[in-house]
Design an enzyme around this catalytic site. Structure first.
Site: not given
Ligand SMILES: NC(=O)c1ccc[n+]([C@@H]2O[C@H](COP(=O)([O-])OP(=O)(O)OC[C@H]3O[C@@H](n4cnc5c(N)ncnc54)[C@H](OP(=O)(O)O)[C@@H]3O)[C@@H](O)[C@H]2O)c1
Length: 340
Positions: A130, A242
């Site tokens: 990000c 950010h």
């Molecule tokens: N947040 C940011 O600013 C940002 C920016 C760039 C990249 N990212 C990346 O994007 C990704 C997600 O971030 P987030 O902030 O959205 O995280 P988050 O809010 O913790 O959400 C994680 C998601 O992944 C799913 N998940 C977890 N384990 C799984 C499995 N075994 N099989 C299928 N689905 C699964 C979860 O489903 P359940 O609800 O069913 O657990 C949930 O939908 C990460 O790789 C992060 O590094 C985030």
């Protein structure tokens, strides 16, 4: 005929934004499928004015799905993206699992859209970190104008960048401190409420953190391998958005006025730069927006050709979901056979 699109991680911070942005931008999809872990099966996600029932990623057959927007974390992506790609579905991944793989393009459409053609090797395209995404959107037009030599950046990163758990900890810790019942940090390494933490992701041997390393190598891969960059990444008690204080040294002369004019014309950038109280953008003002905001544009007289700028963007949008949907739009327009 439109596309069939799966959003893997649909219940998460980024996944929910992906669904919202697909709907907002009228992405040409005939069908959108929400996927998450088994524990979320049957729960519901909003998609425009519709509601989608969540299905399990590991029971889903990707063979007739065109694009998978993946935001389920690095471990899930490492296991699933190659299988999904092999089934003929192009994965646009948000984790750091594939970003530095030479066979996977790392794309910010405003900066290096042409590199997307490399996706055919693995059927995987990576979205940058990000903090990198918003930084390169602001740097690219300045690099084109005056050639960047070195960048020094300090980030002020919101807790939503660490997922749902990070937002929950800021909320509960702030509330507990207010009611006089402070709780021990569980998710972050130190108290995040009313504090700042100069540590994001794991420490590396040289004393930097992996988040700082990602900004260095991803900027080189997306923008120019010759650019030297040093970063200090800091978590701050902000829910979404950010911010970055960026100092840039150029090979050629560029004034603050020239930079302001160039940035005003640049794709994805909004300049808000009045030299008065409130004449700049803060993270709460960028939430829900697509733009990368640039403020506080000024010359740095301590180096030959230097500028300092302040860059703010919604990390869940340009830093993640919006960038992924823009890549899907790029694929749809130019590279996938199905006519939209
Ligand atoms: N947040 C940011 O600013 C940002 C920016 C760039 C990249 N990212 C990346 O994007 C990704 C997600 O971030 P987030 O902030 O959205 O995280 P988050 O809010 O913790 O959400 C994680 C998601 O992944 C799913 N998940 C977890 N384990 C799984 C499995 N075994 N099989 C299928 N689905 C699964 C979860 O489903 P359940 O609800 O069913 O657990 C949930 O939908 C990460 O790789 C992060 O590094 C985030």
């Amino acid at each position: 005929m439109g596309y069939k699109v799966a959003v893997a991680g649909a219940t998460g911070n980024v996944g929910r934004e992906m669904l919202a942005i697909l709907a907002e931008r009228n992405f040409p999809a005939d069908e959108v499928v929400a996927l998450a872990s088994r524990k979320s099966v049957g729960t519901e996600c909003s998609f425009g004015d519709k509601t989608l029932k969540v299905k399990a990623l590991d029971h889903y057959d990707f063979s007739d799905t065109d694009i998978c927007l993946m935001s389920a974390g690095g471990t899930v992506s490492k296991e699933w993206s190659p299988k999904i790609g092999a089934a003929g579905c192009v994965v646009i991944d948000n984790s750091s699992a594939w970003r530095m793989d030479p066979d996977v393009p790392l794309i910010v459409p405003e900066v290096n859209a042409a590199a997307v053609t490399g996706f055919t090797k693995k059927n995987i395209i990576a979205n940058p970190n990000c903090s990198t995404a918003q930084l390169v959107v602001a740097l690219k037009p300045l690099h084109d104008a005056a050639k960047i030599k070195r960048v020094v950046v300090a980030t002020y990163q919101s807790v939503s960048g660490a997922g749902k758990a990070g937002m929950d900890e800021l909320f509960s810790q702030s509330r507990n401190i207010f009611v006089g019942d402070p709780s021990e940090p569980e998710f972050f390494s130190k108290q995040i409420a009313f504090n700042v933490i100069p540590h994001i992701d794991v420490f590396l041997d040289d004393g930097s953190t992996k988040e700082e390393w990602k900004m260095v190598v991803e900027t080189k891969k997306i923008l120019d391998p010759k650019i030297k960059l040093t970063a200090t990444c800091v978590r701050v008690p902000v829910f979404v958005g950010h911010s970055e204080a960026v100092n840039i040294e150029f090979e050629n002369e560029i004034s603050a006025d020239e930079a302001r004019d160039i940035l005003r014309e640049a794709p994805g950038v909004m300049v808000v730069d009045k030299r008065e109280a409130g004449g700049y953008v803060t993270p709460v003002e960028c939430v829900g927006d697509y733009a990368t905001y640039v403020s506080r544009i000024r010359e740095d007289s301590t180096v030959e050709n230097g500028l300092s700028i302040w860059v703010v963007s919604d990390n869940l949008r340009k830093g993640a979901a919006l960038n992924a949907v823009q890549i899907a739009e790029l694929l749809g327009r130019k590279h996938l056979k199905k006519a939209a």
